[in-house]
Design a protein around this motif. Structure first.
Motif, PDB file in Angstrom:
ATOM      1  N   ASP A 133      -3.066  -2.642  -5.677  1.00 54.73           N
ATOM      2  CA  ASP A 133      -3.032  -4.293  -6.667  1.00 54.73           C
ATOM      3  C   ASP A 133      -2.309  -3.963  -7.459  1.00 54.73           C
ATOM      4  O   ASP A 133      -2.098  -3.425  -8.213  1.00 54.73           O
ATOM      5  CB  ASP A 133      -4.265  -4.118  -7.202  1.00 54.73           C
ATOM      6  CG  ASP A 133      -4.876  -4.927  -8.135  1.00 54.73           C
ATOM      7  OD1 ASP A 133      -3.994  -6.505  -8.911  1.00 54.73           O
ATOM      8  OD2 ASP A 133      -5.819  -4.750  -9.339  1.00 54.73           O
ATOM      9  N   ASN A 169      -8.930  -4.814  -5.129  1.00 57.06           N
ATOM     10  CA  ASN A 169     -10.062  -4.992  -4.009  1.00 57.06           C
ATOM     11  C   ASN A 169     -10.978  -4.234  -4.248  1.00 57.06           C
ATOM     12  O   ASN A 169     -12.179  -3.548  -3.746  1.00 57.06           O
ATOM     13  CB  ASN A 169      -9.391  -4.213  -3.343  1.00 57.06           C
ATOM     14  CG  ASN A 169      -9.585  -3.645  -1.796  1.00 57.06           C
ATOM     15  OD1 ASN A 169     -10.629  -4.383  -1.407  1.00 57.06           O
ATOM     16  ND2 ASN A 169      -9.194  -3.067  -0.476  1.00 57.06           N
ATOM     17  N   ASP A 170     -12.322  -5.419  -4.714  1.00 58.55           N
ATOM     18  CA  ASP A 170     -13.517  -4.751  -4.601  1.00 58.55           C
ATOM     19  C   ASP A 170     -14.494  -5.699  -3.639  1.00 58.55           C
ATOM     20  O   ASP A 170     -15.490  -5.854  -4.057  1.00 58.55           O
ATOM     21  CB  ASP A 170     -14.045  -6.064  -6.508  1.00 58.55           C
ATOM     22  CG  ASP A 170     -13.789  -7.202  -5.742  1.00 58.55           C
ATOM     23  OD1 ASP A 170     -13.599  -7.517  -4.714  1.00 58.55           O
ATOM     24  OD2 ASP A 170     -13.285  -7.737  -7.281  1.00 58.55           O
ATOM     25  N   ASN A 197      -5.270   1.358   1.892  1.00 58.66           N
ATOM     26  CA  ASN A 197      -5.372   0.294   1.787  1.00 58.66           C
ATOM     27  C   ASN A 197      -4.620  -0.933   1.673  1.00 58.66           C
ATOM     28  O   ASN A 197      -3.783  -1.818   2.282  1.00 58.66           O
ATOM     29  CB  ASN A 197      -6.645  -0.304   1.867  1.00 58.66           C
ATOM     30  CG  ASN A 197      -7.384   0.255   2.880  1.00 58.66           C
ATOM     31  OD1 ASN A 197      -6.909   0.398   4.545  1.00 58.66           O
ATOM     32  ND2 ASN A 197      -8.591   0.447   2.954  1.00 58.66           N
ATOM     33  N   PHE A 198      -3.980  -0.787   0.451  1.00 63.57           N
ATOM     34  CA  PHE A 198      -3.753  -1.697  -1.092  1.00 63.57           C
ATOM     35  C   PHE A 198      -3.799  -1.532  -1.932  1.00 63.57           C
ATOM     36  O   PHE A 198      -4.511  -0.525  -3.247  1.00 63.57           O
ATOM     37  CB  PHE A 198      -5.153  -3.537  -0.877  1.00 63.57           C
ATOM     38  CG  PHE A 198      -4.486  -4.385  -1.188  1.00 63.57           C
ATOM     39  CD1 PHE A 198      -3.339  -4.755  -1.071  1.00 63.57           C
ATOM     40  CD2 PHE A 198      -5.012  -4.001  -2.785  1.00 63.57           C
ATOM     41  CE1 PHE A 198      -3.199  -5.630  -2.215  1.00 63.57           C
ATOM     42  CE2 PHE A 198      -4.651  -5.392  -3.382  1.00 63.57           C
ATOM     43  CZ  PHE A 198      -3.352  -6.396  -3.041  1.00 63.57           C
ATOM     44  N   CYS A 214      -5.678  -8.293  -8.794  1.00 63.69           N
ATOM     45  CA  CYS A 214      -5.568  -8.605  -7.126  1.00 63.69           C
ATOM     46  C   CYS A 214      -6.527  -7.294  -7.123  1.00 63.69           C
ATOM     47  O   CYS A 214      -6.639  -7.370  -5.813  1.00 63.69           O
ATOM     48  CB  CYS A 214      -4.881  -8.785  -6.187  1.00 63.69           C
ATOM     49  SG  CYS A 214      -3.617 -10.205  -7.245  1.00 63.69           S
ATOM     50  N   THR A 273     -13.195 -10.280   0.411  1.00 62.35           N
ATOM     51  CA  THR A 273     -11.655 -11.240  -0.034  1.00 62.35           C
ATOM     52  C   THR A 273     -11.599 -10.692   1.377  1.00 62.35           C
ATOM     53  O   THR A 273     -11.412  -9.208   1.568  1.00 62.35           O
ATOM     54  CB  THR A 273     -11.314 -11.267  -0.862  1.00 62.35           C
ATOM     55  OG1 THR A 273     -10.062 -12.109  -0.501  1.00 62.35           O
ATOM     56  CG2 THR A 273     -10.742 -10.419  -1.768  1.00 62.35           C
ATOM     57  N   THR A 274      -9.859 -10.820   1.525  1.00 61.80           N
ATOM     58  CA  THR A 274      -9.394 -10.664   2.798  1.00 61.80           C
ATOM     59  C   THR A 274      -8.662  -9.378   1.992  1.00 61.80           C
ATOM     60  O   THR A 274      -7.846 -10.081   1.318  1.00 61.80           O
ATOM     61  CB  THR A 274      -8.915 -11.321   4.308  1.00 61.80           C
ATOM     62  OG1 THR A 274      -7.785 -12.450   3.843  1.00 61.80           O
ATOM     63  CG2 THR A 274     -10.697 -12.127   4.746  1.00 61.80           C
ATOM     64  N   LEU A 275      -7.389  -8.996   3.146  1.00 67.65           N
ATOM     65  CA  LEU A 275      -6.883  -7.410   2.766  1.00 67.65           C
ATOM     66  C   LEU A 275      -5.237  -8.986   2.799  1.00 67.65           C
ATOM     67  O   LEU A 275      -4.454  -9.379   1.633  1.00 67.65           O
ATOM     68  CB  LEU A 275      -6.235  -7.009   3.629  1.00 67.65           C
ATOM     69  CG  LEU A 275      -5.463  -6.379   3.147  1.00 67.65           C
ATOM     70  CD1 LEU A 275      -5.073  -5.197   2.371  1.00 67.65           C
ATOM     71  CD2 LEU A 275      -5.475  -5.466   4.468  1.00 67.65           C
ATOM     72  N   LYS A 302      -8.108   4.225  -1.774  1.00 68.51           N
ATOM     73  CA  LYS A 302      -8.500   2.723  -1.640  1.00 68.51           C
ATOM     74  C   LYS A 302      -6.903   2.917  -1.906  1.00 68.51           C
ATOM     75  O   LYS A 302      -6.158   1.393  -1.079  1.00 68.51           O
ATOM     76  CB  LYS A 302      -8.795   2.042  -3.037  1.00 68.51           C
ATOM     77  CG  LYS A 302      -8.546   1.884  -4.131  1.00 68.51           C
ATOM     78  CD  LYS A 302      -8.944   1.578  -4.882  1.00 68.51           C
ATOM     79  CE  LYS A 302      -9.020   1.784  -6.698  1.00 68.51           C
ATOM     80  NZ  LYS A 302      -9.534   0.756  -7.220  1.00 68.51           N
ATOM     81  N   SER A 341       0.558  -1.368  -0.235  1.00 70.13           N
ATOM     82  CA  SER A 341       0.333   0.659   0.134  1.00 70.13           C
ATOM     83  C   SER A 341       1.170   1.207  -0.150  1.00 70.13           C
ATOM     84  O   SER A 341       2.365   1.186   0.851  1.00 70.13           O
ATOM     85  CB  SER A 341      -1.106  -0.010   1.544  1.00 70.13           C
ATOM     86  OG  SER A 341      -0.047  -0.290   2.378  1.00 70.13           O
ATOM     87  N   LEU A 391      -5.778 -10.674  -0.641  1.00 71.15           N
ATOM     88  CA  LEU A 391      -5.155 -10.082  -1.799  1.00 71.15           C
ATOM     89  C   LEU A 391      -4.048  -9.861  -1.912  1.00 71.15           C
ATOM     90  O   LEU A 391      -2.943  -9.681  -2.835  1.00 71.15           O
ATOM     91  CB  LEU A 391      -6.094  -8.852  -1.381  1.00 71.15           C
ATOM     92  CG  LEU A 391      -7.423  -8.336  -1.836  1.00 71.15           C
ATOM     93  CD1 LEU A 391      -7.954  -6.735  -0.815  1.00 71.15           C
ATOM     94  CD2 LEU A 391      -7.827  -8.305  -2.684  1.00 71.15           C
TER      95      LEU A 391
END
Ligand code: C2O
Length: 337
Positions: free
Chosen positions: A179, A185-186, A176-177, A183, A190-192, A173, A153, A195
């Motif tokens: 991609d 983050n929708d 947080n993460f 992958c 799914t969990t972090l 976004k 991130s 991902l």
């Protein structure tokens, strides 16, 4: 001339020509017409610069880095070291800014074997300029360690909106993460952790695909007179591309990427992956076999305000360029796909 094969020539930029493609951006560099000197590697005993992961940088180093970028931002906009000129250099080397020497056709450093060496040279000068502004000859650019779960991130040091390292155009976004390719983050499907595992599988797959092929890793040959974008390497395509796009804002578009300080740290990680790849037995020598690759050259303004011509062969080893990457774990190496 029987029996003599027509030899192609390496790509180099025309030192006097640049086309402004976007009148709002105006990214042609301010060096036109300056005298050119040939690159010489940093002399011993200059200290070796050790590039560390941005998420693990100690507060003192982070502060020094932010202060150096702040000084860069404070320079007059036409100063070759200014933040805007540094960003412009990247913009000018893509599509229509600078032209191929004597040929009057576009020069593009993305989408070919020039991608890795050009960005290595670019960061080399950027880092040394920052070191000069910081008064620290051992200053090292941190890297965005997005191939490790702890780095997936936007690193903390880039988040403070009062810091010179901040850019307001990024996607929230990405805090947080990030991609790195396929992958998304929708939401809550799914969990972090899942991902992050997905990212590791992407890394593994991409690296494995180009493991011992320079064409697949570095990208396709691009010679003088050649059409831009013959095809980039596997890692240029992904994760390099998605990290830009999924971070959002300035960094998501090539001409404006350099306006986000995070861009240089993203590319330090790309550069680090090249160093990891080149250290695989056999790969180093494969890389520098072609004279049109070796002798391709670029122009940059250095930390002494000289206009320097650097060749791809000068970029073969980071150690020769006076820096290394801290050895950090590669959790994607043994992940199962
Ligand atoms: Cu020159 Cu990541 O683009």
């Amino acid at each position: 001339f029987f029996g003599i094969q027509a030899r192609s020539l390496p790509v180099s930029p025309d030192p006097n020509l640049c086309v402004e493609r976007d009148p709002n951006l105006k990214c042609c560099p301010s060096w036109m017409g300056k005298k050119i000197v040939d690159f010489t590697p940093p002399q011993q005993p200059s200290p070796l610069r050790v590039r560390r992961p941005a998420h693990a940088l100690d507060p003192e180093a982070a502060q020094k880095y932010a202060a150096a970028v702040a000084s860069m931002r404070a320079l007059p906009s036409d100063h070759p070291w200014s933040f805007i000129q540094q960003s412009n250099v990247h913009c000018a080397y893509c599509n229509d800014g600078l032209l191929q020497n004597g040929l009057n056709i576009s020069l593009e450093i993305h989408g070919s074997w020039l991608f890795f060496p050009w960005h290595r040279a670019y960061l080399y000068f950027y880092e040394r300029i920052l070191g000069k502004l910081a008064g620290d000859p051992s200053f090292a650019l941190p890297f965005w360690n997005w191939d490790h779960p702890a780095g997936m991130s936007i690193p903390e040091i880039y988040r403070d909106n009062s810091s010179s390292l901040y850019n307001p155009t990024r996607y929230p976004k990405a805090l947080n993460f990030t991609d790195i390719g396929g992958c998304p983050n929708d939401g809550n499907t799914t969990t972090l952790d899942a991902l992050k595992q997905c990212n590791l599988r992407v890394m593994h797959r991409q690296f494995a695909a180009a493991f011992n092929s320079s064409d697949l890793f570095l990208g396709h040959p691009y010679r003088a007179g050649g059409k831009p974008n013959p095809g980039g390497g596997v890692l240029e395509w992904l994760p390099h591309g998605p990290v830009h796009v999924n971070t959002g804002g300035d960094i998501s578009q090539i001409p404006t990427s350099g306006l986000d300080p995070l861009f240089y740290n993203h590319h330090a990680n790309v550069d680090r992956l090249w160093a990891i790849w080149a250290a695989i037995p056999g790969n180093g020598s494969k890389t520098f076999g072609d004279p049109d690759f070796n002798d391709a050259s670029f122009l940059f303004v250095d930390e002494n305000l000289q206009l320097v011509r650097i060749r791809v062969s000068d970029c073969a080893s980071t150690r020769n360029l006076g820096y290394i990457y801290e050895d950090v774990p590669l959790p994607w190496l043994n992940v199962t796909t």
